[in-house]
Design a protein around this motif. Structure first.
Motif, mmCIF file in Angstrom:
data_model
loop_
_atom_site.group_PDB
_atom_site.id
_atom_site.type_symbol
_atom_site.label_atom_id
_atom_site.label_comp_id
_atom_site.label_asym_id
_atom_site.label_seq_id
_atom_site.Cartn_x
_atom_site.Cartn_y
_atom_site.Cartn_z
ATOM 1 N N THR A 161 0.830 -1.205 0.000
ATOM 2 C CA THR A 161 0.000 0.000 0.000
ATOM 3 C C THR A 161 0.867 1.258 0.000
ATOM 4 N N ARG A 162 2.124 1.102 0.328
ATOM 5 C CA ARG A 162 3.052 2.236 0.327
ATOM 6 C C ARG A 162 3.587 2.398 -1.083
ATOM 7 N N VAL A 163 3.037 3.335 -1.814
ATOM 8 C CA VAL A 163 3.364 3.483 -3.232
ATOM 9 C C VAL A 163 4.566 4.385 -3.476
ATOM 10 N N ARG A 164 4.857 5.259 -2.555
ATOM 11 C CA ARG A 164 6.012 6.151 -2.712
ATOM 12 C C ARG A 164 7.262 5.432 -2.214
ATOM 13 N N VAL A 165 8.070 4.960 -3.141
ATOM 14 C CA VAL A 165 9.287 4.235 -2.781
ATOM 15 C C VAL A 165 10.532 4.886 -3.375
ATOM 16 N N SER A 166 10.385 6.037 -3.986
ATOM 17 C CA SER A 166 11.534 6.680 -4.622
ATOM 18 C C SER A 166 12.618 7.023 -3.600
ATOM 19 N N GLY A 167 12.241 7.344 -2.379
ATOM 20 C CA GLY A 167 13.222 7.627 -1.341
ATOM 21 C C GLY A 167 14.072 6.406 -1.018
ATOM 22 N N VAL A 168 13.424 5.243 -0.987
ATOM 23 C CA VAL A 168 14.124 3.990 -0.711
ATOM 24 C C VAL A 168 15.081 3.667 -1.862
ATOM 25 N N ILE A 169 14.608 3.843 -3.078
ATOM 26 C CA ILE A 169 15.444 3.613 -4.259
ATOM 27 C C ILE A 169 16.619 4.589 -4.249
ATOM 28 N N GLY A 170 16.357 5.828 -3.870
ATOM 29 C CA GLY A 170 17.404 6.847 -3.811
ATOM 30 C C GLY A 170 18.497 6.535 -2.794
ATOM 31 N N LEU A 171 18.154 5.731 -1.789
ATOM 32 C CA LEU A 171 19.150 5.319 -0.795
ATOM 33 C C LEU A 171 19.999 4.146 -1.287
ATOM 34 N N GLY A 172 19.658 3.612 -2.460
ATOM 35 C CA GLY A 172 20.437 2.523 -3.030
ATOM 36 C C GLY A 172 19.794 1.159 -2.934
ATOM 37 N N PHE A 173 18.612 1.071 -2.340
ATOM 38 C CA PHE A 173 17.911 -0.213 -2.249
ATOM 39 C C PHE A 173 17.412 -0.628 -3.624
ATOM 40 N N LYS A 174 17.453 -1.929 -3.891
ATOM 41 C CA LYS A 174 16.937 -2.506 -5.142
ATOM 42 C C LYS A 174 15.758 -3.399 -4.799
ATOM 43 N N GLU A 175 14.674 -3.258 -5.554
ATOM 44 C CA GLU A 175 13.497 -4.090 -5.305
ATOM 45 C C GLU A 175 13.776 -5.525 -5.742
ATOM 46 N N GLU A 176 13.376 -6.476 -4.885
ATOM 47 C CA GLU A 176 13.578 -7.901 -5.173
ATOM 48 C C GLU A 176 12.283 -8.643 -5.449
ATOM 49 N N GLY A 177 11.147 -8.032 -5.182
ATOM 50 C CA GLY A 177 9.879 -8.702 -5.425
ATOM 51 C C GLY A 177 8.929 -8.577 -4.245
ATOM 52 N N ILE A 178 7.935 -9.436 -4.258
ATOM 53 C CA ILE A 178 6.888 -9.408 -3.237
ATOM 54 C C ILE A 178 7.041 -10.633 -2.342
ATOM 55 N N VAL A 179 6.940 -10.429 -1.031
ATOM 56 C CA VAL A 179 6.887 -11.525 -0.067
ATOM 57 C C VAL A 179 5.594 -11.382 0.725
ATOM 58 N N THR A 180 5.117 -12.482 1.250
ATOM 59 C CA THR A 180 3.887 -12.461 2.042
ATOM 60 C C THR A 180 4.215 -12.858 3.477
ATOM 61 N N ILE A 181 3.780 -12.039 4.407
ATOM 62 C CA ILE A 181 3.965 -12.308 5.833
ATOM 63 C C ILE A 181 2.601 -12.235 6.497
ATOM 64 N N LYS A 182 2.219 -13.343 7.127
ATOM 65 C CA LYS A 182 0.922 -13.433 7.812
ATOM 66 C C LYS A 182 -0.221 -12.977 6.909
#
Length: 156
Positions: A122-143
């Motif tokens: 639900t958190r659609v704004r991820v540009s800040g995370v990408i800007g810190l150098g994080f790379k998206e790996e996909g979707i995981v499901t927890i509970k």
């Protein structure tokens, strides 16, 4: 601004309960249902302390100029050290400085090669995370809840 990392067990339960029940904080925490009560806090802190006992690391309480600002840091998650940062809205402006302090621990004394970050889908704004150098790996499901998984390697 002085930032301290301390154990959650050293913080007043009422401060943790107030944080965990704050509506702006709860919006970003889909794994928590209903009101966070004193017994929930006791179980929560005990579980986080068990991580320290079992793995040698776990989340901290963050103090900013002596005031409880939130909790987070690194905790084991399926073989990774997963970053969490849960701050009271009054301290949202301190997030980057706290994040930097966590990174110093992760890639310094802890000797980690990477850390992960899970964000609710639900958190659609991820540009800040990408800007810190994080790379998206996909979707995981927890509970039963989906999260976007990101990774930051030490070399970044």
């Amino acid at each position: 601004m002085k930032i301290e990392l301390t154990r959650l067990s050293s913080v007043k339960s009422s401060d943790i309960i107030d944080l965990m029940n704050h509506p702006l904080v709860r919006r970003q925490m889909p794994l928590f249902d209903g009101e966070f009560k004193p017994r929930d806090c006791d179980s929560f802190v005990a579980a986080k302390e068990k991580l320290w006992a079992d793995f040698g690391f776990g989340p901290w309480a963050f103090l900013v100029d002596g005031q409880f600002a939130g909790w987070g840091g690194l905790q084991p998650e399926e073989g990774d050290a997963d970053l969490a940062l849960v701050l009271h809205p009054d301290f949202w402006g301190c997030g980057k400085a706290i994040y930097n302090k966590i990174l110093q621990q992760a890639f310094g004394p802890m000797g980690l090669g990477s850390i992960t970050l899970l964000l609710p889908t639900t958190r659609v704004r991820v540009s800040g995370v990408i800007g810190l150098g994080f790379k998206e790996e996909g979707i995981v499901t927890i509970k039963g809840h989906p999260f976007k998984k990101f990774r930051l390697n030490k070399s970044n």
